[in-house]
Design a protein around this motif. Structure first.
Motif, PDB file in Angstrom:
ATOM      1  N   ALA A 177       0.830  -1.207   0.000  1.00  0.00           N
ATOM      2  CA  ALA A 177       0.000   0.000   0.000  1.00  0.00           C
ATOM      3  C   ALA A 177       0.864   1.257   0.000  1.00  0.00           C
ATOM      4  O   ALA A 177       0.540   2.251  -0.676  1.00  0.00           O
ATOM      5  CB  ALA A 177      -0.924  -0.008   1.213  1.00  0.00           C
ATOM      6  N   GLU A 178       1.971   1.225   0.735  1.00  0.00           N
ATOM      7  CA  GLU A 178       2.846   2.391   0.796  1.00  0.00           C
ATOM      8  C   GLU A 178       3.657   2.576  -0.478  1.00  0.00           C
ATOM      9  O   GLU A 178       3.775   3.685  -0.993  1.00  0.00           O
ATOM     10  CB  GLU A 178       3.782   2.271   2.013  1.00  0.00           C
ATOM     11  CG  GLU A 178       3.078   2.410   3.348  1.00  0.00           C
ATOM     12  CD  GLU A 178       2.301   3.712   3.465  1.00  0.00           C
ATOM     13  OE1 GLU A 178       2.905   4.780   3.192  1.00  0.00           O
ATOM     14  OE2 GLU A 178       1.111   3.675   3.799  1.00  0.00           O
ATOM     15  N   ILE A 179       4.220   1.475  -0.989  1.00  0.00           N
ATOM     16  CA  ILE A 179       5.077   1.598  -2.175  1.00  0.00           C
ATOM     17  C   ILE A 179       4.261   1.976  -3.406  1.00  0.00           C
ATOM     18  O   ILE A 179       4.779   2.557  -4.361  1.00  0.00           O
ATOM     19  CB  ILE A 179       5.874   0.291  -2.407  1.00  0.00           C
ATOM     20  CG1 ILE A 179       7.170   0.615  -3.152  1.00  0.00           C
ATOM     21  CG2 ILE A 179       5.050  -0.755  -3.166  1.00  0.00           C
ATOM     22  CD1 ILE A 179       8.179  -0.506  -3.158  1.00  0.00           C
ATOM     23  N   SER A 180       2.954   1.687  -3.383  1.00  0.00           N
ATOM     24  CA  SER A 180       2.105   2.046  -4.521  1.00  0.00           C
ATOM     25  C   SER A 180       1.925   3.550  -4.655  1.00  0.00           C
ATOM     26  O   SER A 180       1.428   4.026  -5.672  1.00  0.00           O
ATOM     27  CB  SER A 180       0.736   1.375  -4.382  1.00  0.00           C
ATOM     28  OG  SER A 180      -0.010   1.942  -3.316  1.00  0.00           O
ATOM     29  N   LYS A 181       2.349   4.300  -3.638  1.00  0.00           N
ATOM     30  CA  LYS A 181       2.247   5.757  -3.685  1.00  0.00           C
ATOM     31  C   LYS A 181       3.395   6.391  -4.469  1.00  0.00           C
ATOM     32  O   LYS A 181       3.328   7.579  -4.809  1.00  0.00           O
ATOM     33  CB  LYS A 181       2.245   6.335  -2.264  1.00  0.00           C
ATOM     34  CG  LYS A 181       1.062   5.909  -1.409  1.00  0.00           C
ATOM     35  CD  LYS A 181       1.195   6.483  -0.001  1.00  0.00           C
ATOM     36  CE  LYS A 181       0.077   6.052   0.912  1.00  0.00           C
ATOM     37  NZ  LYS A 181       0.260   6.589   2.294  1.00  0.00           N
ATOM     38  N   LEU A 182       4.444   5.601  -4.748  1.00  0.00           N
ATOM     39  CA  LEU A 182       5.565   6.152  -5.497  1.00  0.00           C
ATOM     40  C   LEU A 182       5.103   6.586  -6.887  1.00  0.00           C
ATOM     41  O   LEU A 182       4.298   5.893  -7.520  1.00  0.00           O
ATOM     42  CB  LEU A 182       6.688   5.123  -5.618  1.00  0.00           C
ATOM     43  CG  LEU A 182       7.398   4.711  -4.330  1.00  0.00           C
ATOM     44  CD1 LEU A 182       8.406   3.598  -4.610  1.00  0.00           C
ATOM     45  CD2 LEU A 182       8.096   5.915  -3.703  1.00  0.00           C
ATOM     46  N   PRO A 183       5.618   7.700  -7.392  1.00  0.00           N
ATOM     47  CA  PRO A 183       5.151   8.200  -8.691  1.00  0.00           C
ATOM     48  C   PRO A 183       5.472   7.278  -9.865  1.00  0.00           C
ATOM     49  O   PRO A 183       4.812   7.351 -10.902  1.00  0.00           O
ATOM     50  CB  PRO A 183       5.870   9.546  -8.833  1.00  0.00           C
ATOM     51  CG  PRO A 183       7.046   9.461  -7.916  1.00  0.00           C
ATOM     52  CD  PRO A 183       6.606   8.605  -6.773  1.00  0.00           C
ATOM     53  N   ASN A 184       6.474   6.418  -9.719  1.00  0.00           N
ATOM     54  CA  ASN A 184       6.851   5.503 -10.798  1.00  0.00           C
ATOM     55  C   ASN A 184       6.220   4.124 -10.670  1.00  0.00           C
ATOM     56  O   ASN A 184       6.514   3.225 -11.451  1.00  0.00           O
ATOM     57  CB  ASN A 184       8.370   5.342 -10.844  1.00  0.00           C
ATOM     58  CG  ASN A 184       8.937   4.788  -9.547  1.00  0.00           C
ATOM     59  OD1 ASN A 184       8.733   5.385  -8.480  1.00  0.00           O
ATOM     60  ND2 ASN A 184       9.647   3.676  -9.618  1.00  0.00           N
ATOM     61  N   VAL A 185       5.333   3.963  -9.670  1.00  0.00           N
ATOM     62  CA  VAL A 185       4.711   2.659  -9.421  1.00  0.00           C
ATOM     63  C   VAL A 185       3.204   2.761  -9.581  1.00  0.00           C
ATOM     64  O   VAL A 185       2.563   3.654  -9.026  1.00  0.00           O
ATOM     65  CB  VAL A 185       5.053   2.131  -8.008  1.00  0.00           C
ATOM     66  CG1 VAL A 185       4.291   0.833  -7.722  1.00  0.00           C
ATOM     67  CG2 VAL A 185       6.548   1.892  -7.873  1.00  0.00           C
ATOM     68  N   SER A 186       2.646   1.844 -10.352  1.00  0.00           N
ATOM     69  CA  SER A 186       1.193   1.673 -10.450  1.00  0.00           C
ATOM     70  C   SER A 186       0.878   0.258  -9.996  1.00  0.00           C
ATOM     71  O   SER A 186       1.381  -0.706 -10.573  1.00  0.00           O
ATOM     72  CB  SER A 186       0.717   1.886 -11.887  1.00  0.00           C
ATOM     73  OG  SER A 186      -0.654   1.523 -12.017  1.00  0.00           O
ATOM     74  N   LEU A 187       0.089   0.137  -8.943  1.00  0.00           N
ATOM     75  CA  LEU A 187      -0.233  -1.181  -8.388  1.00  0.00           C
ATOM     76  C   LEU A 187      -1.752  -1.331  -8.332  1.00  0.00           C
ATOM     77  O   LEU A 187      -2.442  -0.523  -7.724  1.00  0.00           O
ATOM     78  CB  LEU A 187       0.373  -1.335  -6.999  1.00  0.00           C
ATOM     79  CG  LEU A 187       0.455  -2.750  -6.415  1.00  0.00           C
ATOM     80  CD1 LEU A 187       1.488  -2.808  -5.295  1.00  0.00           C
ATOM     81  CD2 LEU A 187      -0.885  -3.242  -5.885  1.00  0.00           C
TER      82      LEU A 187
END
Length: 295
Positions: free
Chosen positions: A198-208
């Motif tokens: 849930a947290e890493i999906s907030k990165l601008p280069n990540v779409s989860l």
């Protein structure tokens, strides 16, 4: 992109990448390395960028000797040079390339500009240490604790291609809902892993995005996990053709470069994408299931 009657570019791309990294690690300029092995700078550049269709084994051995490459890795480099001559080559790499210093998939993901992945467990690039340890220790159940920890450390180091501040790889991760419920390592580990997603999906280069059970089978089939690797322009080097990676799960891994194969997996990814939850709904579901693992 390779056609059915042309040798694959994949082994020579991997070989070129390996030789380039070996040269850099020894501090040789391209000019000097080429001169010492009696090649032109243009010829060495073409070898390093995968542009030579007919590689000479003596050149590969000379470069490996110059760079003080181990005998085992020299043999692997020579084998890649031989594989580069094979027509209609669908890669089936097994133990020959499993060594951590000469891993095909690790090298490819490190040089990719974008990854489009569909998985039914959490992808290695976004695993927590505990989740990775639980998976690795189960698969390598005869390995020592030290070996398990080394493998976990290597997996975590690979994740920097996603999290680094400078030019991170773009990741689109489509994950099946079953991965949220499949117990890996226990409830506490699962809860932490889902919160991490849930947290890493907030990165601008990540779409989860989660592909829910209610979506059924994309295009009416069970296609299994896959990763599409896209390569953009890096510095002034031309783009490499995209490819599809299918993990072997105990059998040799498969790499596909053919136009039709890559197009087919893009179509499958599109079908999954159309019926997946959006990113906000995905984060809500991840957090909700994480709580359920600890209650």
């Amino acid at each position: 992109m390779t056609s059915d009657d042309e040798p694959s570019t994949l082994p020579r791309r991997q070989l070129g990448r390996f030789l380039r990294e070996a040269r850099d690690s020894r501090g040789f300029s391209m000019d000097r390395a080429a001169r010492l092995v009696e090649l032109s700078k243009t010829a060495l550049h073409r070898i390093e960028t995968g542009g030579v269709k007919k590689l000479r084994i003596r050149d590969i051995r000379a470069l490996c000797e110059l760079y003080e490459v181990t005998p085992a890795d020299t043999d692997r480099a020579v084998e890649l040079a031989k594989q580069a001559q094979v027509t209609s080559w669908y890669t089936a790499f097994g133990g020959l390339y499993s060594d951590s210093t000469f891993n095909m998939y690790v090298g490819l993901t490190a040089s990719a500009r974008q990854l489009i992945a569909y998985h039914e467990i959490v992808l290695g690039l976004v695993q927590t240490a505990d989740y990775a340890r639980a998976l690795i220790s189960t698969f390598y159940n005869d390995s020592s604790r030290e070996d398990i920890e080394r493998r976990v450390e290597l997996r975590l180091k690979r994740q920097t291609i996603i999290t680094r501040k400078a030019d991170p790889v773009k990741l689109e991760l489509l994950i099946h809902e079953s991965a949220l419920h499949r117990m890996i390592g226990g409830p506490r580990i699962m809860a932490a892993q889902l919160q991490h997603l849930a947290e890493i999906s907030k990165l601008p280069n990540v779409s989860l995005r989660v592909h829910p059970f209610t979506s059924g089978c994309s295009r009416g089939l069970l296609h299994g996990p896959f990763v599409i690797l896209e390569f953009g322009d890096v510095n002034t080097h031309p783009s490499e053709p995209p490819l599809v990676y299918l993990e072997g799960a105990g059998k040799p891994d498969i790499y596909m470069e053919n136009n039709d194969d890559v197009r087919r997996y893009h179509e499958i990814a599109s079908a999954i994408r159309e019926t997946a939850l959006n990113e906000t709904a995905t984060r809500d579901l991840l957090r909700r299931v994480a709580r359920s693992h600890t209650t």
